[in-house]
Write an enzyme that holds these catalytic residues in place. Structure first.
Site, PDB file in Angstrom:
ATOM      1  N   ASP A 370     -26.002  29.449 -55.455  1.00  0.00           N
ATOM      2  CA  ASP A 370     -26.539  29.285 -54.424  1.00  0.00           C
ATOM      3  C   ASP A 370     -26.101  28.228 -53.467  1.00  0.00           C
ATOM      4  O   ASP A 370     -25.992  28.256 -52.497  1.00  0.00           O
ATOM      5  CB  ASP A 370     -28.058  28.658 -54.829  1.00  0.00           C
ATOM      6  N   GLU A 498     -28.235  40.957 -60.924  1.00  0.00           N
ATOM      7  CA  GLU A 498     -28.396  40.580 -62.313  1.00  0.00           C
ATOM      8  C   GLU A 498     -29.262  42.011 -63.068  1.00  0.00           C
ATOM      9  O   GLU A 498     -29.603  41.799 -63.995  1.00  0.00           O
ATOM     10  CB  GLU A 498     -29.278  39.338 -62.526  1.00  0.00           C
TER      11      GLU A 498
HETATM   12  C1  BGC Z   1     -30.569  35.165 -58.885  1.00  0.00           C
HETATM   13  C2  BGC Z   1     -29.663  34.326 -58.822  1.00  0.00           C
HETATM   14  C3  BGC Z   1     -29.522  32.921 -58.249  1.00  0.00           C
HETATM   15  C4  BGC Z   1     -30.786  32.239 -59.266  1.00  0.00           C
HETATM   16  C5  BGC Z   1     -31.261  31.165 -58.668  1.00  0.00           C
HETATM   17  C6  BGC Z   1     -31.756  34.490 -59.596  1.00  0.00           C
HETATM   18  O1  BGC Z   1     -32.862  35.040 -59.504  1.00  0.00           O
HETATM   19  O2  BGC Z   1     -30.505  36.486 -59.198  1.00  0.00           O
HETATM   20  O3  BGC Z   1     -28.437  35.039 -58.151  1.00  0.00           O
HETATM   21  O4  BGC Z   1     -28.691  32.354 -58.567  1.00  0.00           O
HETATM   22  O5  BGC Z   1     -31.964  32.978 -59.037  1.00  0.00           O
HETATM   23  O6  BGC Z   1     -31.643  30.900 -57.574  1.00  0.00           O
END
Ligand code: BGC
Length: 782
Positions: A370, A498
């Site tokens: 992020d 994800e």
């Molecule tokens: C996302 C990630 C992100 C993380 C923290 C997750 O839900 O899939 O890309 O880095 O949240 O914000």
């Protein structure tokens, strides 16, 4: 497509106001999210916007960035190389509490007869105010005014003033200014976005003492062996007579003021609050530092702190504001987002940016990609010094990343997917460790920073080591596959999305790894040819062999990228198109995010996406796709992207702008902008979505203004804004400041500061200089 109910901005709660978030009534239903929104923080220290009196409260929270306790991750079934050490940010000693009793009756907001109530997050002054009038059951009308700030100027300091006036009568008042460390409870609700909490106390008492109106409590964590001191000091301004009593024990302290209030006479205390933390210093020393901070603050007084705060915030807006003409509510929402990024990053020195900033415990205070991909663009183009600090912080974790690469049987360095102290803290490897793209994301942010600032020294001194080690990792991780005509393949990784994990040849990862390898090779070759001494030092530090650079170039040149001829798109990975389509039609809005309603395996076997992945690559590496490819990819991926991650909508908006799916672009931009204010993820209570907030800025700059910075060339390709009459923002480019004004008719570029800058408007080169600082262009016909 966003599979969500209609989006509503709660205007009735926060009326449109350019500079302030104003709450005119107390909404018990919004207690939790308002604690998040009304947080005050400076990137080092953060306090949730809980009421001064301590109750009612969803979750009290005071956080020091990087102050964590670690714990052994226990797996039901072990495997070699799993992450071992969990880390969780600690909710530290709460020093915000000031309780009030009038005629010995406690002031309790939910049941109090409030004649007037206003709470304001003042984004122009960097302060939180609350003004209210309470009529006691005995008919006494009490004015209570509080002001809170977490200082941007003084990293370790916060201050609160609390002023009470009984307007129509005399009354005995008790004001109890308190500090408390409460150890929270373990959290087992199964939502991976929340924090786990601690079963036992995280902080263990060390020294505690009081001196007159000052109290210092210190604690230490057991496993991470960190130390913390928190101290408060009070000053009083009043004509009323009063007495003071101070008490303190291991986890709790009170400074109690007993006041004989006269009608109309105010009693005001200022509470100065200081925190110091360390990984090595003994508590006694931290207590001393705390006292020094308090001494100085008390000498200065609240008014001087307030003025300093205003100066700091002014300077921030001067270099970073996005001004929206003709739409106050949009203006407010944008500033709310930018202000929270300021609060998450301003004094994040030697630490990272937690996914929630310091507004809540969501994601345990961890640093993810992020920071580099969502927050650094804003900082790189508005406050490069902070971007540099954050990159330097990543560099400080390089040794741990080297170690981690060994643990997963690889050469080079593998940065942790989520961490506080540099060690991988992700207990779910499929959506954690497997996101090797973090390496390339960091390098991408480094390159962007260097191109935007021209800070080659940083690249050679600090960046080069990261380049060598990340390139080594990629070269070692991938292989030349016979089945893919000898091309370089990367198997067993997870891309940004994800919902598809541990895949072969994730397009995003392969593209970003290629970029990483190229950049590493080019940088090292420049060093070798032009900076011999630096090069030798680098070789000395990293053991770099000359043949390695050739190997990186070869791997990059042979990088395999999945492509589907029939559709003319890049599949997200080798098998993506073989998966079963998701039944969107029969998935009601309340079954999103899918991750809270389906076993991961169910999700993994479908063609369904949590967040932009190929579309993300199209944004970050846009010069490696043709416009037609971008359109085809966008049209293919958009309907199957759930936006279940808050990191998605902004990227979808930017790419929708680029491929001119204008209606979608605006729809997504609203989602990104209101991610928190409209509580789209239903979890604003746990903290702000800092990445999406950074994404909001990107939507304006990269989306609407069509800014692109590939290869250090600053190019704009704007579209007219929809709701706003005009949008203005500055960019810091190579130390110069460019003001951009995007209107319905066209765009104007003005060099505010600097000795000359070349930019592109689409394919037209424009040279701005102090003599000829401004240039306007009309929008092209659609
Ligand atoms: C996302 C990630 C992100 C993380 C923290 C997750 O839900 O899939 O890309 O880095 O949240 O914000």
């Amino acid at each position: 497509m966003l599979h969500r109910e209609k989006l509503e901005r709660p205007d009735y709660v926060y009326p449109a106001d350019e500079w302030r978030m104003v709450e005119k009534r107390f909404y018990p239903r919004l207690l939790a999210q308002n604690e998040t929104f009304f947080s005050t923080a400076n990137g080092y220290l953060g306090m949730r916007g809980c009421f001064d009196e301590g109750t009612p409260c969803f979750s009290n929270g005071t956080f020091v960035n990087g102050f964590y306790e670690s714990w052994p991750i226990v797996y039901g079934e072990e495997a070699y190389g799993f992450a071992r050490t969990g880390q969780t940010i600690v909710n530290v000693t709460d020093a915000t509490i000031i309780k009030l009793y009038v005629d010995d009756e406690p002031f309790y907001l939910p049941t109090a007869n409030l004649v007037d109530f206003e709470r304001v997050l003042d984004m122009q002054h960097g302060t939180l105010h609350r003004d209210l009038l309470w009529e006691t059951p005995a008919g006494k009308v009490v004015s209570i005014k509080s002001r809170r700030l977490v200082s941007f100027e003084h990293r370790h300091l916060a201050a609160i003033t609390y002023e009470v006036t009984v307007l129509n009568a005399g009354a005995p008042l008790t004001i109890s200014s308190e500090m408390v460390y409460r150890h929270g409870a373990k959290n087992d609700d199964g939502d991976p976005r929340r924090h786990r909490g601690f079963a036992e106390r995280a902080l263990h008492p060390q020294q505690n003492y009081s001196k007159d109106r000052r109290v210092v409590l210190s604690h230490a964590t057991k496993r991470s062996q960190m130390t913390l001191a928190c101290g408060v000091e009070h000053s009083v301004a009043t004509e009323c007579s009063y007495s003071v009593e101070t008490r303190c024990s291991e986890d709790e302290a009170k400074v109690v003021f007993s006041v004989a209030a006269q009608p109309g006479e105010s009693f005001r205390i200022t509470k100065f609050i200081a925190y110091h933390t360390s990984r090595s210093a003994p508590v006694a020393e931290l207590c001393e530092r705390t006292e020094r901070t308090l001494d100085r603050a008390a000498r200065q007084g609240f008014e001087e702190l307030r003025q300093g705060q205003r100066r700091y915030v002014d300077a921030f807006w001067k270099r970073s504001d996005v001004e929206i003409r003709g739409d106050t509510s949009l203006q407010q929402a944008i500033r709310f987002n930018l202000f929270h990024i300021l609060q998450a990053t301003a004094r994040a020195e030697g630490v990272g940016v937690p996914a929630k900033g310091l507004t809540g415990e969501g994601y345990e205070g961890h640093y993810f990609w992020d920071t580099e991909i969502y927050v650094l663009p804003f900082l790189t183009y508005t406050e490069p010094r902070i971007a540099r600090n954050l990159l330097k912080f990543r560099h400080s974790m390089l040794d741990k990343a080297r170690q981690r690469a060994r643990e997963v049987n690889q050469k080079g360095a593998l940065f942790p997917w989520r961490t506080i102290n540099g060690e991988e803290a992700s207990a779910y490897y499929a959506a954690g460790t497997a996101q090797y793209h973090i390496n390339a994301d960091i390098v991408y942010a480094l390159r962007k920073y260097v191109n935007a600032t021209g800070d080659n020294e940083f690249l050679y001194e600090v960046g080069a080591d990261m380049l060598v080690e990340t390139a080594r990792l990629w070269r070692d991780l991938g292989f030349y596959s016979e089945r893919k005509n000898g091309q370089f393949c990367i198997a067993g990784v997870t891309g940004p999305d994800e919902y598809n994990t541990v895949v072969n040849n994730n397009t995003y990862t392969n593209l970003m790894a290629r970029e990483n390898l190229w950049y590493a090779a080019a940088t090292i070759e420049t060093l070798r040819d032009k900076r011999r001494v630096r090069y030798q030092a680098l070789v000395d530090r990293t053991g770099l062999e000359p043949h390695e650079v050739d190997e990186w170039k070869e791997a990059a040149a042979s990088m395999y990228l999945p492509y589907d001829e029939k559709r003319g798109i890049h599949p997200q990975d080798d098998d993506f198109l073989d998966r079963r389509p998701w039944d969107f039609e029969n998935t009601p809005p309340d079954k999103y995010p899918l991750l809270l309603h389906h076993h991961p395996l169910v999700i993994y076997r479908h063609q369904v996406i949590k967040q932009a992945d190929v579309v993300m690559a199209m944004f970050l590496l846009g010069d490696e796709f043709s416009m037609e490819e971008k359109q085809r990819n966008f049209d293919f991926y958009d309907p199957i992207t759930t936006g279940d991650s808050s990191l998605s909508a902004c990227i979808q908006s930017i790419e929708a702008c680029e491929v001119r799916r204008i209606e979608k672009a605006f729809e997504y931009s609203r989602y990104a902008l209101l991610m928190d204010l409209a509580d789209i993820g239903g979890n604003a209570a746990d903290g702000c979505h800092i990445a999406s907030m950074g994404g909001t800025w990107m939507v304006v700059v990269y989306g609407l203004a069509g800014f692109r910075d590939y290869g250090g060339r600053f190019r704009f390709g704007p579209i007219p804004p929809a709701r706003a009459e005009e949008i203005r923002f500055p960019l810091t480019l190579r130390g110069q400041i460019l003001d951009v004004a995007l209107g319905r008719e066209g765009i104007t570029y003005t060099l505010r500061e600097g000795d000359g800058l070349t930019i592109w408007h689409f394919d037209e080169e424009i040279r701005l200089s102090p003599e000829d600082p401004s240039c306007s262009r009309e929008h092209a016909e659609a």
